[in-house]
Every structure is written in C-alpha cells, then in structure tokens.
Design a protein around this motif. Structure first.
Motif, PDB file in Angstrom:
ATOM      1  N   ASN A 108       2.260   1.629  -3.390  1.00  0.00           N
ATOM      2  CA  ASN A 108       1.260   1.540  -4.457  1.00  0.00           C
ATOM      3  C   ASN A 108       1.695   0.504  -5.492  1.00  0.00           C
ATOM      4  O   ASN A 108       1.713   0.747  -6.695  1.00  0.00           O
ATOM      5  N   ARG A 165      -4.328  -5.246  -4.717  1.00  0.00           N
ATOM      6  CA  ARG A 165      -3.002  -5.255  -5.310  1.00  0.00           C
ATOM      7  C   ARG A 165      -2.602  -6.636  -5.805  1.00  0.00           C
ATOM      8  O   ARG A 165      -1.429  -6.961  -5.892  1.00  0.00           O
ATOM      9  N   ALA A 190       1.692  -3.635  -6.960  1.00  0.00           N
ATOM     10  CA  ALA A 190       0.896  -4.844  -7.122  1.00  0.00           C
ATOM     11  C   ALA A 190       1.789  -6.069  -7.215  1.00  0.00           C
ATOM     12  O   ALA A 190       2.944  -5.998  -7.643  1.00  0.00           O
ATOM     13  N   ARG A 213       0.830  -1.203   0.000  1.00  0.00           N
ATOM     14  CA  ARG A 213       0.000   0.000   0.000  1.00  0.00           C
ATOM     15  C   ARG A 213       0.868   1.258   0.000  1.00  0.00           C
ATOM     16  O   ARG A 213       0.583   2.212  -0.732  1.00  0.00           O
ATOM     17  N   CYS A 267      -4.081   1.208  -7.203  1.00  0.00           N
ATOM     18  CA  CYS A 267      -3.735   0.134  -8.139  1.00  0.00           C
ATOM     19  C   CYS A 267      -4.958  -0.285  -8.939  1.00  0.00           C
ATOM     20  O   CYS A 267      -4.865  -0.568 -10.131  1.00  0.00           O
TER      21      CYS A 267
END
Length: 263
Positions: free
Chosen positions: A17, A143, A19, A14, A98
């Motif tokens: 940001n 994500r 994935a 998080r 995301c």
C-alpha cells in the motif's frame, strides 16, 4: 526492462500500500503488448495474494474527462478480481487505498461467451450477449503522485489502476432505456456532487463494451459468460473520497449503488 520486473514492482506497491512518484523509466513497457503481458503477470500475483480469481474487466479512459486527465486518446482495459468485487451497501476501510477516486459507471454481466468475429462488434451486435445491467462504482486506486506522467502503457501494466468494484442490483427492463442519454449522479453524504450521462463512455456504454470485445482477442482473451464489465466514467469529473464518506451512484429508474469508507 522485463515484464516480470515491471509486474513485481507494481505488485510490491499494492502489497505494501505504498506510493511512488511515477513508474521508473526502466520499468515502463515499450508498447501495449508488453504492458498487457505485465498486467497478466500482476493479476496472477494479485489473485494469489488476495485469494481471488479474475471476474471480468474494467475499461479505463472511455470518457473525455478521463482521457484528458492522462492525455491518452484511447481506452485501456484491466481485470476485475473477485475478492475486490463487492455488493452495494458494503463498507471499505479507507486506509487500505492510496487513493479513492470514485467513478460511477454502467456495468454489464455477459450471459454467453462472445465468439471471435471477423466483423467488429458494435453496440447493437454486442447487446444480445448481455444478461444484466448494473449500476456500479469503480474505485480507482493509483500509487503515482505524478499522475500526469502516467501513459497508456504504464496504465495498462498496472491493471488500469483498478482498486475495487461495487455492484448494485440488476436493473429491470434496461433495454427500454436509451443508455446514452440516461442521466446519472454521484451523491456524497446525500449531497449531489457530480452528474453526467451514458454518452460519456465512447458515446454509449455499449460502444465501450463492443470496444472491449474487439480488443481482447489481440491479447488472446475473450469475453466469457459470467464476466462482469464496468464500462467507464459517466460523470463530468471525478471525486476523491474521504474517510467517512457515503457514496451513492444514482441511476434513476435503473437503480442505485452505494459504498461507504470507514475511518
């Protein structure tokens, strides 16, 4: 696996940001108790990082659509964080997410604390503790590229993949409406995209709220006065918002909620 390692991994995703394909198997909680313990640590970290505090709850997987997407037959809760809660009409930067899955939902604000009870709460018995109903949009920000490999425990650990919450004005005389039959639409750039009704959330939005009131004490939590609870997807499908989209959750006589994603 330790819950500290799981929460740290999810926090890093998080914060950056970023994935990944899926939550590494070694970090997957073994059961829901461990998952919610990891969630609590993650939320503590996020509150510090985002300069916020817990503001209530989101309930995930309350609709057949949501449950079928993840193959999980029961709800899961997450926590709302004040610095990621917005009033209707806000504009959000698309690049901060995301994913931008839009869920139109009924939200409630609790007027008083909900005491623990040996008798499970129902839609009828939970209603007197509510002070207001609001049209709402939850932004789901996951994500994980392999979303079909996300299970209930990894979902719960990642704060039920909550991204942000947008709340419309309090609805007047909402007790006069049959919320289970109440029609709702999602409009994107003024074009109707999805529709549904309140019965998509466990048959009635207050059933979802009652489920939460009954579930929280097992994790030493309770609904408190001032908590905001968003009760889950009410449209038959989800929408992935694009930069530039203006989204409106239209609840008819109960009002509207609006959010725009900037490029």
């Amino acid at each position: 696996m330790s819950i500290e390692q799981t929460s740290e991994f999810l926090f890093d995703l998080r914060r950056d940001n970023r994935a990944v394909d899926t939550l590494p198997e070694a970090l997957c909680p073994a059961d829901l108790a461990s998952a919610y313990a990891a969630q609590a640590l993650l939320v503590d970290r996020l509150c510090v990082h985002w300069h916020g505090q817990t503001a209530g709850y989101k309930i995930a997987l309350t609709s057949p659509t949501a449950q079928s997407l993840l193959g999980v037959p029961h709800p899961v809760y997450g926590r709302l964080i004040s610095s990621r809660c917005y009033d209707s009409g806000t504009s959000l930067a698309a690049g901060e997410y995301c994913t931008r899955i839009i869920e139109v939902e009924f939200a409630f604000v609790m007027g008083t604390d909900v005491p623990r009870s040996s008798t499970p709460y129902s839609a009828v018995s939970i209603a007197p503790y509510i002070t207001s109903l609001h049209p709402a949009i939850e932004i789901v920000n996951h994500r994980f590229a392999a979303l079909d490999r996300l299970n209930a425990c990894s979902l719960a650990a990642d704060n039920a993949i909550h991204g942000a919450f947008v709340q419309g004005p309090a609805a007047g005389a909402w007790h006069d409406h049959d919320l289970g039959a109440h029609a709702v639409r999602l409009l994107v750039n003024d074009k109707p995209i999805l529709s549904g009704a309140g019965d998509r959330t466990l048959g009635h939005p207050l059933n979802a709220l009652a489920w939460l009131a009954n579930a929280l004490p097992a994790h030493d939590l309770d609904l408190r006065a001032g908590d905001c609870i968003t009760t889950g997807l009410v449209t038959d499908g989800i929408y992935h918002a694009l930069p530039g989209d203006r989204l409106i959750g239209d609840f008819g006589a109960l009002g509207q909620v609006e959010v725009t994603f900037t490029d």
